[in-house]
Each structure stands twice: as structure tokens, then as C-alpha cells.
Design a protein around this motif. Structure first.
Motif, PDB file in Angstrom:
ATOM      1  N   UNK A   1       9.486   9.764  -1.196  1.00 21.93           N
ATOM      2  CA  UNK A   1      10.101   8.802  -0.269  1.00 21.93           C
ATOM      3  C   UNK A   1       9.223   7.567  -0.106  1.00 21.93           C
ATOM      4  N   UNK A   2       7.919   7.772  -0.031  1.00 24.85           N
ATOM      5  CA  UNK A   2       6.991   6.639   0.081  1.00 24.85           C
ATOM      6  C   UNK A   2       7.021   5.790  -1.189  1.00 24.85           C
ATOM      7  N   UNK A   3       7.105   6.453  -2.345  1.00 26.75           N
ATOM      8  CA  UNK A   3       7.181   5.711  -3.609  1.00 26.75           C
ATOM      9  C   UNK A   3       8.459   4.881  -3.659  1.00 26.75           C
TER      10      UNK A   3
ATOM     11  N   UNK B   1       3.214  -1.931  -6.283  1.00 29.63           N
ATOM     12  CA  UNK B   1       3.208  -1.234  -7.568  1.00 29.63           C
ATOM     13  C   UNK B   1       2.094  -0.204  -7.621  1.00 29.63           C
ATOM     14  N   UNK B   2       0.913  -0.614  -7.178  1.00 28.28           N
ATOM     15  CA  UNK B   2      -0.237   0.299  -7.181  1.00 28.28           C
ATOM     16  C   UNK B   2      -0.001   1.460  -6.213  1.00 28.28           C
ATOM     17  N   UNK B   3       0.476   1.151  -5.016  1.00 26.83           N
ATOM     18  CA  UNK B   3       0.772   2.221  -4.051  1.00 26.83           C
ATOM     19  C   UNK B   3       1.845   3.168  -4.575  1.00 26.83           C
ATOM     20  N   UNK B   4       2.866   2.605  -5.208  1.00 23.79           N
ATOM     21  CA  UNK B   4       3.946   3.441  -5.769  1.00 23.79           C
ATOM     22  C   UNK B   4       3.377   4.453  -6.753  1.00 23.79           C
ATOM     23  N   UNK B   5       2.481   4.007  -7.610  1.00 25.88           N
ATOM     24  CA  UNK B   5       1.852   4.913  -8.587  1.00 25.88           C
ATOM     25  C   UNK B   5       1.045   6.006  -7.884  1.00 25.88           C
ATOM     26  N   UNK B   6       0.341   5.636  -6.834  1.00 26.22           N
ATOM     27  CA  UNK B   6      -0.439   6.626  -6.089  1.00 26.22           C
ATOM     28  C   UNK B   6       0.472   7.669  -5.451  1.00 26.22           C
ATOM     29  N   UNK B   7       1.582   7.201  -4.865  1.00 28.85           N
ATOM     30  CA  UNK B   7       2.512   8.137  -4.241  1.00 28.85           C
ATOM     31  C   UNK B   7       3.162   9.044  -5.283  1.00 28.85           C
TER      32      UNK B   7
END
Length: 133
Positions: free
Chosen positions: A44-46, A80-86
Motif C-alpha cells: 500500500x505504501x509503494x 521512486x526510491x521510497x517505492x523501491x524500499x517499500x
């Protein structure tokens, strides 16, 4: 940090995030404890990051918004970076809970496994705040 670097740093070879939505939902509905709520929270966060990144990308290059273009470019990269982490956290959460189950079954250090399993969704929640910063 580039998308490939994030993925390499996280050493994600066979990620649930690479599955189709249908396969992930089938896994979620299966008679197994993982993936579970922490994986869904990370997904959901991603998705939230993807939507925020979309807004930034729709704004970039528009004459009407040229005064915020730099901010939008930075925002798109951050999302984009946060999406990858999530996306990585989807698997990390499932693995952490699998480790709890294994510790109970095999007599391992259940307390240590429980702490790790609790830390993953906690970190997901904490990182969610970065989306709105």
C-alpha cells in the motif's frame, strides 16, 4: 540512488513484488501465514509512492508549473526510491514472520525473531511518514 542500486543493495532476487497482482492476492488468500498484513502495508505504501510520483511527473515540463519543476523532480526521485524500499519490505515482512514460525517450530531464538518481525512493519510505518514530508 538509482532503482537498480536500491534493488542490488537489498539483494532481492526473487521478490513477491515481481509477481502479478493476481498471484500476490492468491498468495495472500492462501492457507499460509505469509504474506500477511505487514506485506500488504508495504504494498500500500509503494502504491502511495507511485501515485505521488505520478503527480510529480505530470507536473514536470508544464509551463504553468515551471516555478515548482525542481521541487517536482526531487519529489519524483524521492518517491521512486521510497517505492523501491517499500517493495522490498513486502518480502522482508514475510521472511521475518517465517523466521518467527521457524524459531517456534525448531526451538530457535523466538524473542529475537519476534523483535525482527515487529521491527519490519514498524519501519514501514515510520517510512510512510517520509511520503508526506
Amino acid at each position: 540512488m538509482r532503482s537498480e542500486e536500491v534493488k542490488d543493495d537489498m539483494m532481492a532476487d526473487d521478490m513477491m513484488a515481481d509477481e502479478s497482482i493476481k498471484n500476490f492476492l492468491d498468495s495472500l488468500a492462501a492457507k499460509t501465514p505469509t504474506p500477511g498484513g505487514g506485506s500488504v502495508a508495504a504494498l500500500s505504501a509503494a502504491i502511495a509512492c507511485s501515485l505521488a510520483e505520478m503527480v510529480c511527473n505530470l507536473t514536470i515540463g508544464k509551463k504553468k508549473y515551471e516555478n515548482v519543476e525542481k521541487e517536482m523532480m526531487e519529489g519524483a526521485e524521492k518517491m521512486r526510491v521510497l517505492r523501491e524500499k517499500f517493495l522490498f519490505r513486502i518480502d522482508e515482512d514475510a521472511k521475518a514472520f517465517d523466521d518467527v514460525m521457524r524459531a517456534y517450530k525448531e526451538g530457535g531464538d523466538a524473542q529475537k525473531a519476534l523483535k525482527k518481525a515487529a521491527s519490519v512493519p514498524y519501519d514501514t510505518a515510520k517510512n510512510c511518514l517520509s511520503i508526506i514530508d
